[in-house]
Design a protein around this motif. Structure first.
Motif, PDB file in Angstrom:
ATOM      1  N   GLY A   1       1.020   4.975  -2.029  1.00 40.99           N
ATOM      2  CA  GLY A   1       1.144   6.313  -1.057  1.00 40.99           C
ATOM      3  C   GLY A   1       0.233   6.317   0.078  1.00 40.99           C
ATOM      4  O   GLY A   1       0.210   7.506   0.483  1.00 40.99           O
ATOM      5  N   THR A   2      -0.179   5.030   0.497  1.00 41.90           N
ATOM      6  CA  THR A   2      -1.288   5.294   1.701  1.00 41.90           C
ATOM      7  C   THR A   2      -0.695   4.389   2.868  1.00 41.90           C
ATOM      8  O   THR A   2       0.356   3.619   2.615  1.00 41.90           O
ATOM      9  N   ARG A   3      -1.250   4.697   3.976  1.00 43.42           N
ATOM     10  CA  ARG A   3      -0.778   3.916   5.133  1.00 43.42           C
ATOM     11  C   ARG A   3      -1.889   2.789   5.474  1.00 43.42           C
ATOM     12  O   ARG A   3      -3.204   3.256   5.654  1.00 43.42           O
ATOM     13  N   LEU A   4      -1.545   1.934   5.676  1.00 42.12           N
ATOM     14  CA  LEU A   4      -2.304   0.707   6.309  1.00 42.12           C
ATOM     15  C   LEU A   4      -3.319   0.970   7.273  1.00 42.12           C
ATOM     16  O   LEU A   4      -4.374   0.747   7.325  1.00 42.12           O
ATOM     17  N   ILE A   5      -3.126   1.589   8.225  1.00 46.71           N
ATOM     18  CA  ILE A   5      -3.529   1.984   9.261  1.00 46.71           C
ATOM     19  C   ILE A   5      -4.953   2.810   9.083  1.00 46.71           C
ATOM     20  O   ILE A   5      -5.885   2.856   9.844  1.00 46.71           O
ATOM     21  N   ASP A   6      -4.803   3.644   7.907  1.00 44.83           N
ATOM     22  CA  ASP A   6      -5.858   4.682   7.565  1.00 44.83           C
ATOM     23  C   ASP A   6      -7.081   3.703   6.727  1.00 44.83           C
ATOM     24  O   ASP A   6      -7.870   4.420   6.519  1.00 44.83           O
ATOM     25  N   TRP A   7      -6.646   2.684   6.467  1.00 46.69           N
ATOM     26  CA  TRP A   7      -7.647   1.841   5.877  1.00 46.69           C
ATOM     27  C   TRP A   7      -8.459   0.797   6.991  1.00 46.69           C
ATOM     28  O   TRP A   7      -9.674   0.175   6.387  1.00 46.69           O
ATOM     29  N   VAL A   8      -8.157   0.856   8.239  1.00 48.71           N
ATOM     30  CA  VAL A   8      -8.941  -0.209   8.940  1.00 48.71           C
ATOM     31  C   VAL A   8     -10.178   0.330   9.457  1.00 48.71           C
ATOM     32  O   VAL A   8     -10.347   1.419   9.531  1.00 48.71           O
ATOM     33  N   ASP A   9     -11.108  -0.553   9.193  1.00 46.61           N
ATOM     34  CA  ASP A   9     -12.672  -0.404   9.700  1.00 46.61           C
ATOM     35  C   ASP A   9     -12.824  -0.594  11.017  1.00 46.61           C
ATOM     36  O   ASP A   9     -13.413   0.174  11.700  1.00 46.61           O
ATOM     37  N   HIS A  10     -12.490  -1.750  11.367  1.00 44.11           N
ATOM     38  CA  HIS A  10     -12.554  -2.128  12.780  1.00 44.11           C
ATOM     39  C   HIS A  10     -11.622  -3.343  13.137  1.00 44.11           C
ATOM     40  O   HIS A  10     -10.885  -4.094  12.415  1.00 44.11           O
ATOM     41  N   ILE A  11     -11.329  -3.780  14.385  1.00 46.03           N
ATOM     42  CA  ILE A  11     -10.561  -4.503  14.970  1.00 46.03           C
ATOM     43  C   ILE A  11     -11.239  -5.428  15.924  1.00 46.03           C
ATOM     44  O   ILE A  11     -11.866  -5.128  17.065  1.00 46.03           O
TER      45      ILE A  11
ATOM     46  N   GLU B   1       3.791  12.890   2.280  1.00 50.53           N
ATOM     47  CA  GLU B   1       5.133  13.083   1.448  1.00 50.53           C
ATOM     48  C   GLU B   1       5.078  11.825   0.345  1.00 50.53           C
ATOM     49  O   GLU B   1       5.517  12.193  -0.661  1.00 50.53           O
ATOM     50  N   ALA B   2       5.114  10.837   0.771  1.00 45.27           N
ATOM     51  CA  ALA B   2       5.353   9.469  -0.050  1.00 45.27           C
ATOM     52  C   ALA B   2       4.489   9.775  -1.212  1.00 45.27           C
ATOM     53  O   ALA B   2       4.874   9.312  -2.377  1.00 45.27           O
ATOM     54  N   SER B   3       3.160  10.111  -0.736  1.00 47.78           N
ATOM     55  CA  SER B   3       1.990  10.178  -2.062  1.00 47.78           C
ATOM     56  C   SER B   3       2.412  11.152  -2.971  1.00 47.78           C
ATOM     57  O   SER B   3       2.360  11.090  -4.478  1.00 47.78           O
ATOM     58  N   GLN B   4       2.987  12.257  -2.673  1.00 44.99           N
ATOM     59  CA  GLN B   4       3.313  13.659  -3.614  1.00 44.99           C
ATOM     60  C   GLN B   4       4.422  13.002  -4.526  1.00 44.99           C
ATOM     61  O   GLN B   4       4.421  13.438  -5.641  1.00 44.99           O
ATOM     62  N   ALA B   5       5.297  12.433  -3.656  1.00 48.79           N
ATOM     63  CA  ALA B   5       6.565  11.968  -4.459  1.00 48.79           C
ATOM     64  C   ALA B   5       6.143  11.115  -5.426  1.00 48.79           C
ATOM     65  O   ALA B   5       6.875  11.136  -6.637  1.00 48.79           O
ATOM     66  N   GLN B   6       5.398  10.061  -5.080  1.00 43.26           N
ATOM     67  CA  GLN B   6       5.174   9.093  -6.081  1.00 43.26           C
ATOM     68  C   GLN B   6       4.359   9.565  -7.112  1.00 43.26           C
ATOM     69  O   GLN B   6       4.870   9.086  -8.464  1.00 43.26           O
ATOM     70  N   LEU B   7       3.329  10.547  -7.102  1.00 36.07           N
ATOM     71  CA  LEU B   7       2.656  10.996  -8.084  1.00 36.07           C
ATOM     72  C   LEU B   7       3.599  11.760  -9.123  1.00 36.07           C
ATOM     73  O   LEU B   7       3.147  11.743 -10.362  1.00 36.07           O
TER      74      LEU B   7
ATOM     75  N   LEU C   1       1.006  -1.192   0.077  1.00 36.07           N
ATOM     76  CA  LEU C   1       0.065  -0.122  -0.061  1.00 36.07           C
ATOM     77  C   LEU C   1       0.642   1.220   0.171  1.00 36.07           C
ATOM     78  O   LEU C   1       0.650   2.423  -0.727  1.00 36.07           O
ATOM     79  N   PHE C   2       1.779   1.323   0.765  1.00 31.91           N
ATOM     80  CA  PHE C   2       2.658   2.411   0.692  1.00 31.91           C
ATOM     81  C   PHE C   2       3.334   2.483  -0.476  1.00 31.91           C
ATOM     82  O   PHE C   2       3.573   3.849  -0.814  1.00 31.91           O
ATOM     83  N   GLU C   3       4.104   1.458  -1.025  1.00 30.02           N
ATOM     84  CA  GLU C   3       4.879   1.609  -2.152  1.00 30.02           C
ATOM     85  C   GLU C   3       4.267   1.892  -3.464  1.00 30.02           C
ATOM     86  O   GLU C   3       4.614   2.333  -4.357  1.00 30.02           O
TER      87      GLU C   3
ATOM     88  N   ILE D   1      -4.788  15.648  -1.280  1.00 28.80           N
ATOM     89  CA  ILE D   1      -3.836  14.662  -0.377  1.00 28.80           C
ATOM     90  C   ILE D   1      -3.911  15.152   1.053  1.00 28.80           C
ATOM     91  O   ILE D   1      -3.563  16.297   1.350  1.00 28.80           O
ATOM     92  N   LEU D   2      -4.320  14.235   1.967  1.00 27.62           N
ATOM     93  CA  LEU D   2      -4.372  14.441   3.240  1.00 27.62           C
ATOM     94  C   LEU D   2      -3.813  13.456   4.168  1.00 27.62           C
ATOM     95  O   LEU D   2      -3.932  12.283   3.880  1.00 27.62           O
ATOM     96  N   GLU D   3      -2.867  14.088   5.115  1.00 22.33           N
ATOM     97  CA  GLU D   3      -2.635  12.939   6.061  1.00 22.33           C
ATOM     98  C   GLU D   3      -2.961  13.424   7.647  1.00 22.33           C
ATOM     99  O   GLU D   3      -3.010  14.587   8.002  1.00 22.33           O
ATOM    100  N   ARG D   4      -3.958  12.576   8.163  1.00 19.21           N
ATOM    101  CA  ARG D   4      -4.457  12.881   9.728  1.00 19.21           C
ATOM    102  C   ARG D   4      -3.596  11.854  10.845  1.00 19.21           C
ATOM    103  O   ARG D   4      -3.078  11.004  10.481  1.00 19.21           O
ATOM    104  N   ASN D   5      -3.110  12.773  11.804  1.00 17.05           N
ATOM    105  CA  ASN D   5      -2.530  11.983  12.814  1.00 17.05           C
ATOM    106  C   ASN D   5      -3.108  12.217  14.194  1.00 17.05           C
ATOM    107  O   ASN D   5      -3.889  13.384  14.375  1.00 17.05           O
ATOM    108  N   ASP D   6      -2.786  11.383  15.113  1.00 15.11           N
ATOM    109  CA  ASP D   6      -3.598  11.610  16.538  1.00 15.11           C
ATOM    110  C   ASP D   6      -5.230  11.455  16.287  1.00 15.11           C
ATOM    111  O   ASP D   6      -5.935  12.278  17.269  1.00 15.11           O
ATOM    112  N   GLY D   7      -5.674  10.888  15.433  1.00 12.75           N
ATOM    113  CA  GLY D   7      -7.113  10.793  15.228  1.00 12.75           C
ATOM    114  C   GLY D   7      -7.741  11.987  15.107  1.00 12.75           C
ATOM    115  O   GLY D   7      -9.009  12.108  15.141  1.00 12.75           O
ATOM    116  N   TYR D   8      -7.227  13.044  14.414  1.00 10.36           N
ATOM    117  CA  TYR D   8      -7.756  14.433  14.301  1.00 10.36           C
ATOM    118  C   TYR D   8      -8.961  14.362  13.206  1.00 10.36           C
ATOM    119  O   TYR D   8      -8.511  14.188  12.174  1.00 10.36           O
TER     120      TYR D   8
END
Length: 457
Positions: A50-60, A361-367, A45-47, A430-437
């Motif tokens: 340009g996305t992060r697996l944790i952002d795709w998680v629906d439930h655990i 950063e990764a998504s912009q560089a890859q695109l 997913l990352f390579e 392109i958006l990146e969220r951290n700390d659940g914001y």
């Protein structure tokens, strides 16, 4: 320029939730550490997207999770009032945690279980067996476990207006009707003689779908069609969708959709969105110089958030501008001019942008490596990063250019430039969220709105 907002209820005063993020990362990390297939898919997913697996998680789901209750409570999670042993944190964007499940399983969001199986057969053995899929094609929710290495499994979930975790069986007749209404949404008339006629035609289609399918399923179908139309008019969107679809995940990482509206149509826009089951969240006002405002609306059953933009005056922001007619003015701001040149987002123009969650950063560089450039970031906080891809240039019909020129909203030189070069239309954000914001940048949005003014070359 700082953005001003009306006094907001405390539930809309979003803050970073670092403790919630730590708890989620701890649970997520256990799956990545104990199942090599999950870790490998996260790297892909990352390579490749340009996305992060944790952002795709629906439930655990946790089999023996009672020992996690104190950690969840300390991190702001509460047991759901609707489902026993289901823990949620509504103060941020976090996956739901289910305790006492049959097995430990990390479920990620996908647009289509079938597309994921087709794309991932070589990576996950269970993707070769349709018997692993719970729920028939077209069901409101479908589930599948795709990797069962050790005691930490990976699953996928496809939702169509069903936010729960039970597996109701959708009648075959309803599935047929859903396909029919999706086709009607995709082919709806967008360029009628008047915008009022366009909104009326849309409402007729929405009400017919709701009568057959209910509000949530109708809304889910509507936004499938809206994303398709937006993609048809935006090259960056098509490129990124192809990247994500090669892994079979589609647009399930969408964060919010943005509509632009003229003042005269804004009340009809909000009325149409409320018909689709949306409720109002926070409102924004960018200040006198910027001259625009926005109403955020959310459809919780479908997990869809809308940012609805409109030109606005300081006096109007104090009232309920989403539900009161906004009179015609003798000037056009950024949003109003965009709509006059291209049409209403809800109608002819389509969405201004879809914002999805990425590694910033990764998504912009890859695109960039494949020819898709990005504009300068307009948000660079630790908990929120945002930028647009470069705008898609659209040709503008002569009758629209002539009309705004005759009314004095653009100069003769600007009119000639629009004829020659077209005007900036839509973007992928392109958006990146951290700390659940869960919120938005109340300052940076003003900057990017002005930078997307059609008069700015």
């Amino acid at each position: 320029m700082a953005m001003q907002t009306e006094a907001a209820p405390s539930e809309f005063d979003w803050k970073p939730q670092p403790e919630g993020a730590k708890a989620t990362q701890r649970l997520f990390g256990d799956f990545v550490e104990n199942n090599p297939g999950i870790a490998a898919f996260g790297r892909r997913l990352f390579e490749e997207t340009g996305t992060r697996l944790i952002d795709w998680v629906d439930h655990i789901r946790l089999a023996d999770g009672d020992d996690q209750i104190s950690m969840l409570e300390a991190a702001g999670f509460q047991e759901s009032s609707e489902y026993a042993k289901v823990w949620v944190n509504d103060d941020g964007l976090f996956p739901t945690v289910i305790l006492g499940a049959k097995s430990n399983c990390l479920y990620i969001k996908v647009d289509s279980v079938d597309d994921f199986f087709a794309a991932q057969r070589a990576a996950f053995d269970r993707c070769g067996d349709a018997a692993n899929i719970e729920g028939a094609p077209g069901n409101v929710i479908r589930l599948a476990v795709v990797s069962a290495e050790g005691d930490h499994h990976l699953g996928i979930v496809e939702r169509h207006g069903e936010p729960g975790f039970d597996l109701p069986e959708t009648p075959a007749e309803e599935i047929t009707k859903a396909a029919h209404h999706l086709e009607r949404f995709r082919n709806r008339p967008r360029n009628l003689e008047t915008e009022a006629a366009g909104f009326a035609a849309a409402r007729e289609l929405i009400e017919a779908a709701q009568a057959d399918l209910g509000v949530a399923r109708a809304c889910d179908l509507w936004f499938q069609a809206e994303r398709d139309y937006w993609m048809s008019r935006n090259q960056a969107a098509r490129v990124q969708y192809a990247r994500q679809q090669r892994l079979g995940v589609g647009w399930a990482n969408h964060d919010h959709h943005t509509y632009r509206s003229g003042r005269e149509s804004f009340e009809q826009l909000i009325e149409s969105l409320e018909l689709l089951g949306f409720t109002c969240r926070e409102r924004f006002y960018a200040g006198r110089e910027a001259g625009w405002g926005a109403q955020v609306v959310e459809q919780t059953d479908c997990g869809v958030t809308i940012f609805a933009d409109v030109d606005l005056s300081p006096e109007e922001v104090a009232g309920d501008f989403a539900h009161q007619p906004l009179p015609t003015r003798d000037e056009l701001g950024t949003v109003g001019l965009w709509c006059r040149l291209h049409g209403e987002s809800f109608l002819l123009a389509g969405m201004h942008h879809l914002e999805c969650q990425f590694d910033f950063e990764a998504s912009q560089a890859q695109l960039a490596e494949i020819g898709v450039g990005s504009m300068a970031p307009f948000t660079s906080f630790p908990h929120l990063k945002q930028c647009f891809t470069e705008g898609e240039q659209w040709q503008i019909p002569e009758k629209r250019i002539a009309a705004v020129l005759a009314e004095g909203f653009i100069t003769a030189d600007e009119a000639e430039s629009f004829r020659r070069e077209g005007g900036r239309g839509s973007h992928l954000e392109i958006l990146e969220r951290n700390d659940g914001y869960k919120g938005f940048n109340q300052t940076g949005i003003s900057d990017i709105i002005l930078r997307t003014d059609p008069r700015n070359r």
